[in-house]
Design an enzyme around this catalytic site. Structure first.
Site, PDB file in Angstrom:
ATOM      1  N   THR A  12      20.124  31.155  11.918  1.00  0.00           N
ATOM      2  CA  THR A  12      19.726  29.876  12.515  1.00  0.00           C
ATOM      3  C   THR A  12      20.720  28.743  12.248  1.00  0.00           C
ATOM      4  O   THR A  12      20.591  27.664  12.817  1.00  0.00           O
ATOM      5  CB  THR A  12      18.348  29.445  11.954  1.00  0.00           C
ATOM      6  N   CYS A 158      37.313  28.079   6.636  1.00  0.00           N
ATOM      7  CA  CYS A 158      37.681  27.698   8.015  1.00  0.00           C
ATOM      8  C   CYS A 158      39.063  27.042   8.116  1.00  0.00           C
ATOM      9  O   CYS A 158      39.753  27.202   9.124  1.00  0.00           O
ATOM     10  CB  CYS A 158      36.603  26.798   8.600  1.00  0.00           C
ATOM     11  N   ARG A 244      37.005  15.023   5.275  1.00  0.00           N
ATOM     12  CA  ARG A 244      36.024  15.178   6.365  1.00  0.00           C
ATOM     13  C   ARG A 244      36.184  13.988   7.307  1.00  0.00           C
ATOM     14  O   ARG A 244      36.231  12.833   6.851  1.00  0.00           O
ATOM     15  CB  ARG A 244      34.603  15.192   5.777  1.00  0.00           C
ATOM     16  N   HIS A 251      39.327  21.801  13.137  1.00  0.00           N
ATOM     17  CA  HIS A 251      39.997  21.289  11.931  1.00  0.00           C
ATOM     18  C   HIS A 251      41.489  21.096  12.226  1.00  0.00           C
ATOM     19  O   HIS A 251      42.160  22.013  12.729  1.00  0.00           O
ATOM     20  CB  HIS A 251      39.861  22.284  10.776  1.00  0.00           C
TER      21      HIS A 251
HETATM   22  P1  NAP Z   1      24.006  26.125   7.740  1.00  0.00           P
HETATM   23  O1  NAP Z   1      24.116  25.528   9.095  1.00  0.00           O
HETATM   24  O2  NAP Z   1      23.496  25.291   6.639  1.00  0.00           O
HETATM   25  O3  NAP Z   1      23.100  27.476   7.853  1.00  0.00           O
HETATM   26  C1  NAP Z   1      22.632  28.174   6.742  1.00  0.00           C
HETATM   27  C2  NAP Z   1      21.843  29.396   7.172  1.00  0.00           C
HETATM   28  O4  NAP Z   1      21.406  30.100   6.002  1.00  0.00           O
HETATM   29  C3  NAP Z   1      20.576  29.092   7.980  1.00  0.00           C
HETATM   30  O5  NAP Z   1      20.369  30.115   8.917  1.00  0.00           O
HETATM   31  C4  NAP Z   1      19.481  29.149   6.913  1.00  0.00           C
HETATM   32  O6  NAP Z   1      18.194  29.491   7.437  1.00  0.00           O
HETATM   33  C5  NAP Z   1      19.997  30.311   6.104  1.00  0.00           C
HETATM   34  N1  NAP Z   1      19.389  30.395   4.778  1.00  0.00           N
HETATM   35  C6  NAP Z   1      19.155  29.390   3.889  1.00  0.00           C
HETATM   36  N2  NAP Z   1      18.575  29.893   2.776  1.00  0.00           N
HETATM   37  C7  NAP Z   1      18.465  31.235   2.978  1.00  0.00           C
HETATM   38  C8  NAP Z   1      17.958  32.316   2.197  1.00  0.00           C
HETATM   39  N3  NAP Z   1      17.442  32.121   0.967  1.00  0.00           N
HETATM   40  N4  NAP Z   1      17.995  33.568   2.718  1.00  0.00           N
HETATM   41  C9  NAP Z   1      18.513  33.801   3.943  1.00  0.00           C
HETATM   42  N5  NAP Z   1      19.005  32.819   4.735  1.00  0.00           N
HETATM   43  C10 NAP Z   1      18.988  31.559   4.233  1.00  0.00           C
HETATM   44  O7  NAP Z   1      25.422  26.675   7.230  1.00  0.00           O
HETATM   45  P2  NAP Z   1      26.704  27.165   8.104  1.00  0.00           P
HETATM   46  O8  NAP Z   1      27.592  26.037   8.410  1.00  0.00           O
HETATM   47  O9  NAP Z   1      26.215  28.031   9.204  1.00  0.00           O
HETATM   48  O10 NAP Z   1      27.501  28.016   7.009  1.00  0.00           O
HETATM   49  C11 NAP Z   1      27.076  29.304   6.585  1.00  0.00           C
HETATM   50  C12 NAP Z   1      28.140  29.904   5.676  1.00  0.00           C
HETATM   51  O11 NAP Z   1      29.360  30.037   6.407  1.00  0.00           O
HETATM   52  C13 NAP Z   1      28.491  29.030   4.444  1.00  0.00           C
HETATM   53  O12 NAP Z   1      28.818  29.874   3.366  1.00  0.00           O
HETATM   54  C14 NAP Z   1      29.714  28.281   4.897  1.00  0.00           C
HETATM   55  O13 NAP Z   1      30.513  27.865   3.820  1.00  0.00           O
HETATM   56  C15 NAP Z   1      30.407  29.351   5.720  1.00  0.00           C
HETATM   57  N6  NAP Z   1      31.352  28.828   6.710  1.00  0.00           N
HETATM   58  C16 NAP Z   1      31.002  27.798   7.531  1.00  0.00           C
HETATM   59  C17 NAP Z   1      31.935  27.325   8.457  1.00  0.00           C
HETATM   60  C18 NAP Z   1      31.627  26.197   9.414  1.00  0.00           C
HETATM   61  O14 NAP Z   1      32.579  25.722  10.082  1.00  0.00           O
HETATM   62  N7  NAP Z   1      30.383  25.734   9.532  1.00  0.00           N
HETATM   63  C19 NAP Z   1      33.174  27.922   8.544  1.00  0.00           C
HETATM   64  C20 NAP Z   1      33.499  28.984   7.696  1.00  0.00           C
HETATM   65  C21 NAP Z   1      32.573  29.420   6.791  1.00  0.00           C
HETATM   66  P3  NAP Z   1      16.988  28.438   7.689  1.00  0.00           P
HETATM   67  O15 NAP Z   1      17.218  27.851   9.058  1.00  0.00           O
HETATM   68  O16 NAP Z   1      15.797  29.296   7.637  1.00  0.00           O
HETATM   69  O17 NAP Z   1      17.059  27.414   6.592  1.00  0.00           O
END
Ligand code: NAP
Length: 371
Positions: A12, A158, A244, A251
């Site tokens: 999500t 990223c 940021r 980026h």
């Molecule tokens: P995000 O928008 O905060 O999404 C987090 C996700 O994890 C949501 O689906 C959330 O579900 C889920 N979650 C939270 N607690 C959980 C649990 N206990 N068990 C299973 N799922 C859980 O974060 P994001 O930006 O997508 O980033 C996700 C990862 O990718 C991070 O490690 C981040 O550093 C990495 N990343 C991000 C980017 C970027 O550009 N955004 C780039 C490279 C890497 P709910 O909706 O149920 O809370």
């Protein structure tokens, strides 16, 4: 290539949504399992997710029920390929459980990127590092038994991804002695809801927790050399400043570099233009030209250039002499496509080509769980 069932953990979130967008039309993979936090389990994806992308949420996905976030909780068959987009702390706990259950975990998180036997991979840069999975205990132990066994493969931070694409051709031809990089990172990189609008609008925040450390250590692992069961880090000095900025996606990174051998302007442009290491492999997500150089004086720019190569290319511009080191230039890449979900999917495509996934059962697509 046969179609394989896949699941998404953290489905999500910002990266999870990109996975859904990119995998919904994927010729090799079929989404049959979704999970997020306990708050979302049992809801339909449409109920649990605040869809933030500019393409519609596919109705079939909206109707799927989010499963418990543990392998044993799967209703129907658990797919053997799990794309994970979890916060590092949660990934540290959950990803090994899925690997132990025999899944190939293709992770976006930083939790295991620097672990010795876990490959940190950008296919154009260091696909050979994927060999490290053969040293992971989940795979070794289960290979002694009857099934091929699970493992974890990671993609970098990223900012590191866009940067190493531009650096690899330079390292190959001239060697890198030292590097200074300063990033301007989009708000989508902080997940949803991310940085409060009152903090970021009309503003720059010169701090992203752990980001400078990650960028510095990941680049030398990515450009390092595989030595059977570990990676010898690249012997180069690197310093990063991470900021940021009020950009939605994309980026931008300003780079100054000192090379080990002298290189002319034309030689550097040729190194980028001729860098096509995946040509001929026909991987659906691989851009034809991973590093695109733009000669315009004011490019790359996030709004104009982030979707080059369907969001998978790194755009470089403004190559010019540096009065401190040898050369300086600007790199831009899409942080949730090339920098996250797209990178993980490309890793999975390479693993599929290498035969590192369990063989497909004819009835696999029946494992889909709909509301
Ligand atoms: P995000 O928008 O905060 O999404 C987090 C996700 O994890 C949501 O689906 C959330 O579900 C889920 N979650 C939270 N607690 C959980 C649990 N206990 N068990 C299973 N799922 C859980 O974060 P994001 O930006 O997508 O980033 C996700 C990862 O990718 C991070 O490690 C981040 O550093 C990495 N990343 C991000 C980017 C970027 O550009 N955004 C780039 C490279 C890497 P709910 O909706 O149920 O809370």
């Amino acid at each position: 290539m046969e179609r394989r069932n896949v699941g998404i953990l953290g489905a999500t979130g910002m990266v999870g949504q990109r996975f859904i967008q990119l995998l919904s039309q994927h010729p090799w993979f079929e989404i049959t399992w979704l999970a997020a936090s306990d708050r979302s389990a049992g809801k339909t994806y449409g109920e649990a997710c605040r869809w933030k992308l500019d393409t519609p949420l596919p109705p079939k996905i909206a109707a799927m029920t989010l499963q418990p976030n543990v392998p044993e909780g799967a209703v129907g068959e658990l797919p053997k390929i799990i794309f994970a987009a979890l916060d590092a702390e949660i990934a540290r706990e959950l990803e090994p459980k899925f690997a132990a259950a025999g899944c190939a975990v293709i992770s976006n998180s930083s939790a295991f990127r620097m672990t010795t036997d876990v490959p940190l991979v950008v296919p154009e840069v260091n696909a050979d590092h994927l060999h490290l999975i053969e040293h992971q205990s989940w795979r070794r132990e289960s290979q002694a038994g009857s099934h091929p066994g699970g493992y974890i493969v990671t993609n970098p931070n990223c900012s590191a991804i866009g940067l190493v694409l531009a650096l690899k051709p330079l390292e190959e031809r001239f060697g890198i002695e030292s590097l200074f990089v300063s990033t301007m990172q989009a708000v989508s990189g902080a997940g949803y809801p991310g940085v409060a609008s009152l903090d970021i609008l009309g503003n720059v925040i010169p701090f992203i927790k752990n980001e400078e450390e990650k960028l510095q250590e990941e680049v030398v692992k990515l450009l390092g050399t595989l030595d059977d069961n570990h990676v010898e880090m690249l012997d180069a000095r690197l310093t990063a400043h991470c900021n940021r900025v009020a950009v939605e996606d994309g980026h931008t990174e300003c780079v100054s570099i000192k090379l080990r051998k002298p290189a002319t302007y034309e030689e550097i442009l040729a190194a980028w233009a001729e860098f096509q290491p995946l040509n001929g492999q026909h991987l659906p997500s691989a851009p034809d030209q991973p590093v695109e150089y733009d000669t315009a004086i004011d490019r790359p720019q996030p709004r104009l250039d982030r979707m080059r190569g369907k969001g998978m290319a790194s755009t470089v511009g403004r190559l010019r002499p540096c009065s401190l080191l040898d050369w300086k230039f600007v790199v831009l890449s899409h942080n949730t496509i090339r920098g996250a979900a797209g990178a993980a999917i490309l890793n999975a495509e390479v693993l599929a080509r290498l035969g590192k996934f369990a063989s497909v059962k004819k009835a696999e697509v029946r494992g889909a769980v709909y509301a």
